[in-house]
Design a protein around this motif. Sequence first.
Motif, short mmCIF file in Angstrom:
data_model
loop_
_atom_site.label_atom_id
_atom_site.label_comp_id
_atom_site.label_asym_id
_atom_site.label_seq_id
_atom_site.Cartn_x
_atom_site.Cartn_y
_atom_site.Cartn_z
N GLN A 210 30.92 15.31 10.74
CA GLN A 210 30.76 14.08 9.81
C GLN A 210 31.61 14.76 8.50
O GLN A 210 32.59 13.88 8.12
CB GLN A 210 29.69 13.69 9.51
N ALA A 211 31.45 15.79 8.37
CA ALA A 211 32.00 16.25 6.98
C ALA A 211 33.58 16.39 7.01
O ALA A 211 34.42 16.05 6.31
CB ALA A 211 31.39 17.46 6.43
N GLN A 212 33.87 17.11 8.17
CA GLN A 212 35.57 17.05 8.75
C GLN A 212 36.06 15.67 8.83
O GLN A 212 37.29 15.67 8.21
CB GLN A 212 35.43 17.68 9.95
N GLN A 213 35.49 14.72 9.49
CA GLN A 213 36.21 13.33 9.52
C GLN A 213 36.00 12.63 7.84
O GLN A 213 37.04 12.13 7.79
CB GLN A 213 35.09 12.47 10.42
N SER A 214 35.14 12.94 7.22
CA SER A 214 35.34 12.48 5.92
C SER A 214 36.33 12.97 5.18
O SER A 214 37.02 12.40 4.19
CB SER A 214 34.01 12.58 5.19
N TYR A 215 36.44 14.33 5.25
CA TYR A 215 37.49 14.99 4.69
C TYR A 215 39.03 14.52 5.08
O TYR A 215 39.85 14.42 4.16
CB TYR A 215 37.43 16.42 5.01
N GLU A 216 39.04 14.37 6.59
CA GLU A 216 40.51 13.91 7.09
C GLU A 216 40.65 12.31 6.64
O GLU A 216 42.00 12.31 6.22
CB GLU A 216 40.22 14.06 8.50
N GLY A 217 39.58 11.58 6.33
CA GLY A 217 39.88 10.30 6.15
C GLY A 217 40.43 10.42 4.44
O GLY A 217 41.28 9.60 4.18
N SER A 218 39.77 11.28 3.97
CA SER A 218 40.17 11.46 2.36
C SER A 218 41.48 11.74 2.24
O SER A 218 42.48 11.46 1.30
CB SER A 218 39.33 12.40 1.53
N GLN A 219 41.81 12.99 3.38
CA GLN A 219 43.18 13.44 3.06
C GLN A 219 44.43 12.40 3.44
O GLN A 219 45.42 12.21 2.76
CB GLN A 219 43.20 14.51 4.21
N ASN A 220 43.92 11.50 4.53
CA ASN A 220 44.73 10.42 5.03
C ASN A 220 44.95 9.35 3.71
O ASN A 220 46.06 8.88 3.49
CB ASN A 220 44.21 9.73 6.19
N ALA A 221 43.82 9.11 3.16
CA ALA A 221 44.06 8.30 1.93
C ALA A 221 44.81 8.83 0.88
O ALA A 221 45.48 8.12 0.11
CB ALA A 221 42.42 7.98 1.23
N LEU A 222 44.72 9.99 0.63
CA LEU A 222 45.60 10.74 -0.58
C LEU A 222 46.87 10.91 -0.04
O LEU A 222 47.95 10.45 -0.93
CB LEU A 222 45.06 12.32 -0.41
N ALA A 223 47.17 10.86 1.32
CA ALA A 223 48.67 10.72 1.95
C ALA A 223 49.14 9.51 1.56
O ALA A 223 50.48 9.25 1.27
CB ALA A 223 48.82 11.31 3.39
N VAL A 224 48.20 8.46 1.83
CA VAL A 224 48.94 7.02 1.80
C VAL A 224 49.20 6.84 0.16
O VAL A 224 50.16 6.16 -0.13
CB VAL A 224 47.79 6.21 2.28
N MET A 225 48.38 7.31 -0.70
CA MET A 225 48.53 7.24 -2.13
C MET A 225 49.65 8.14 -2.52
O MET A 225 50.45 7.48 -3.44
CB MET A 225 47.25 7.86 -2.96
#
Length: 418
Positions: A210-225
């Motif tokens: 779950q933590a890894q998925q949350s981190y990857e989601g944040s990373q994707n959001a950061l990449a989009v930003m």
Amino acid sequence: MDRVIEKKTWTKKRILTIVGIAALAGLIIASYYYTSGGSKLNVDTERITISEVKKGVFQETIPVNGIVLPETTIYLDAVEGGRVEEKYVEDGAVMKKGQPILKLSNTDLQLNLVNQETSVYNLLTQMQISRNAAQQNTVNKLNQMTDAESQLKEAERVYLLDKHLYDQKAIGSQEYKKAENDYNYYLQKKKLTEQILKQDSVSNQQQLTQAQQSYEGSQNALAVMREKVGDLIVRAPVDGQLTSLDAEVGQNKNKGERLGQLDVVGGYKVRVDVDEHYISRIYAGLKGHFDFAGKTYELIIKKVYTQVVNGRFQVDMIFTGKVPDGIRRGQTLQILLALSDERQSLLLAKGGFYQQTGGNWIFKVSKDGSTAYKVDIQLGNQNPDYYEVLSGLEPGDKVVTSSYENYGTMQELVLKGK
């Protein structure tokens, strides 16, 4: 003395009677002449056009005008709104893919990027803390498991020894029962410790996932930003020529607003206007041709825009062969658009007669060439040069194709000048 009065032969009454009878007779004769279909008009052959009806190849075509455009045009829109900070190029510049065109600034967007980066770093730190805690918890559970196994072995040794001694009646039942109970207790404790360790391992794995998925989601959001912030620098999406750029330093541009356009160099198409009368007969694949610099070039319809504006619609045509040398964007071409295939037909040259007759009749020249008389005809399709004759004429017939504007209701023309 009486005198004999001589009687006059031409009295006034008699003269008026004769004149009246003559006028009435003339009116009757004139009326009969003009209503009996025998009205004639002398015509000088040098002032009219006589054409021969002939058999030949016919193709229905219509003349249209087209504007030369680049085959591919890419519009540059503001992906993100902002203030124009800098222009790197001007109109007409030849661009390479990825080359910057202009730069926008957007403080809100850049602040959101900083906040997103901070959020990701905080999440990463929290993940590390959670991972360390999980590892420490696992170590503790493993130590508990080691203690349980050690205690079980000791209890098992005592139990087996006391069981042997009890069988030999060397000890009492009370001591033996205690050893048996201790052994069963530590056996159950080991099983419980194994179960807890297994559940802890599954729980840790779930938390880690779950933590890894949350981190990857944040990373994707950061990449989009980061990509959105990167879009503040408008770049050429392909190689081409920047044909328009509507942006000045200091100007504010809204999201989605048109900034300019980029034409892909190397290919052209022709945007053609067509009268809405032909909309049901125009489709992709129809061909046309035009003359340029003494040569004929072929075009074919690639796309039809069915929206009608001011009684006209548009089609895009592309070159089927070589593109003319020297052709330029925005140039106007006069094109003959073919609406049918070539076929053998009876051909009548176009002329001014059609305005008065509507193609329903024509003056046909007699065999001896002295007169021309009205005959009913039926015309079909047309092109810039010929009408297609469906009935009323035969190959070799000669007809008057010039204007009939001065002929009124004449039924026959007397041809003079031969």
